[in-house]
Design a protein around this motif. Structure first.
Motif, short mmCIF file in Angstrom:
data_model
loop_
_atom_site.label_atom_id
_atom_site.label_comp_id
_atom_site.label_asym_id
_atom_site.label_seq_id
_atom_site.Cartn_x
_atom_site.Cartn_y
_atom_site.Cartn_z
N ALA A 123 0.71 4.28 -2.62
CA ALA A 123 0.49 5.64 -2.15
C ALA A 123 1.56 6.58 -2.72
CB ALA A 123 0.51 5.68 -0.62
N SER A 159 -2.45 9.28 0.25
CA SER A 159 -2.13 8.63 1.52
C SER A 159 -2.40 7.13 1.45
CB SER A 159 -2.97 9.24 2.64
OG SER A 159 -4.32 8.86 2.48
N VAL A 160 -1.80 6.40 2.37
CA VAL A 160 -2.04 4.96 2.46
C VAL A 160 -3.51 4.71 2.76
CG1 VAL A 160 -1.50 2.87 3.78
CG2 VAL A 160 0.34 4.43 3.13
N ARG A 161 -4.11 5.55 3.59
CA ARG A 161 -5.54 5.44 3.90
C ARG A 161 -6.38 5.54 2.62
NH1 ARG A 161 -7.53 8.91 8.63
NH2 ARG A 161 -7.82 6.97 9.74
N THR A 162 -6.03 6.46 1.71
CA THR A 162 -6.74 6.59 0.44
C THR A 162 -6.60 5.32 -0.39
OG1 THR A 162 -6.48 8.99 0.43
CG2 THR A 162 -6.86 7.94 -1.71
N GLU A 217 -11.01 -0.96 -1.31
CA GLU A 217 -12.40 -1.31 -0.95
C GLU A 217 -13.34 -1.05 -2.13
OE1 GLU A 217 -15.55 -2.81 0.91
OE2 GLU A 217 -13.47 -2.96 1.60
N ALA A 236 0.83 -1.21 0.00
CA ALA A 236 0.00 0.00 0.00
C ALA A 236 0.87 1.25 0.00
CB ALA A 236 -0.94 -0.01 1.21
N LYS A 237 1.98 1.21 0.73
CA LYS A 237 2.87 2.37 0.80
C LYS A 237 3.46 2.68 -0.59
CE LYS A 237 6.83 4.08 3.39
NZ LYS A 237 7.82 3.78 4.43
N TYR A 278 -6.25 2.29 0.73
CA TYR A 278 -7.15 1.28 1.30
C TYR A 278 -8.61 1.55 0.95
CZ TYR A 278 -3.38 -1.11 3.69
OH TYR A 278 -2.24 -1.83 3.95
N ARG A 279 -8.99 2.81 0.85
CA ARG A 279 -10.35 3.15 0.40
C ARG A 279 -10.53 2.74 -1.06
NH1 ARG A 279 -9.68 8.67 2.03
NH2 ARG A 279 -9.70 8.65 4.27
N THR A 289 -5.45 -8.70 0.79
CA THR A 289 -4.37 -7.99 1.47
C THR A 289 -3.77 -8.94 2.50
OG1 THR A 289 -5.88 -7.06 3.12
CG2 THR A 289 -5.42 -5.72 1.19
#
Length: 174
Positions: free
Chosen positions: A25, A31-34, A40, A21-22, A36-37, A51
């Motif tokens: 990103a 961002s890593v959070r983005t 999804e 993910a990094k 993961y979104r 994952t």
């Protein structure tokens, strides 16, 4: 644009076994959070993403799931790449680089040596001698005017040497 990023992630995962993910990103400057979104959203679209945590972990498409990524043949992808690289010699647009990168993601690792051989064989430099920054700026301005449907004016010299001013609405640059 989110849809471009989602498509690029899917294409990348089709051609690579696993990506962190990094790394995604960093590649897409989010961002890593983005990421993961995005993963999804890809899952909700029906593409099964797996994952795995820890060292050697990352994001991948479920082993048995495959999308057909042969809409274009390797020869067609090589031709598109050559054309984009040639146009980029005069016309510097950020989208060309990302488009070229997406095209390269469509080529499998097994096909990559042959693809490189085909794309590195030809390069048509359509820039002016010396790659004048003045001409590149004029091309950029004409492109901007065409995109925004604005008229431009310029000094024109006809074959008899007579000078005049022209006002035009650019649509295509030849």
């Amino acid at each position: 644009m989110k849809i471009d990023r989602l498509l690029a992630i899917v294409i990348l995962l089709i051609n690579k076994r696993q990506v962190q993910a990094k790394e995604l990103a960093g590649m897409f400057e989010v961002s890593v959070r983005t990421i993961y979104r995005d993963i999804e959203a890809i899952n909700q679209a029906g593409i099964p993403i797996v994952t795995s945590q820890g060292a050697g972990g990352g994001i991948s498409i479920m082993e048995r799931f495959r999308l057909e990524n042969k809409l274009l043949s390797a020869d067609e992808l090589a031709a598109i790449t050559t054309a984009l690289e040639s146009v980029s010699s005069t016309y510097e647009v950020l989208h060309h680089g990302s488009a070229l990168e997406k095209i390269r993601f469509l080529v499998s690792e097994e096909e990559m040596p042959e693809f490189r051989k085909k794309t590195e064989k030809w390069f048509v430099d359509i820039s002016s001698w010396g790659e004048s920054p003045v001409i590149k700026e004029k091309i950029r301005l004409l492109d901007e005017a065409a995109d925004s449907t604005r008229a431009v004016s310029f000094t024109y010299v006809n074959r008899e040497g007579q000078t005049g001013t022209r006002k035009v609405e650019p649509h295509t640059l030849v």
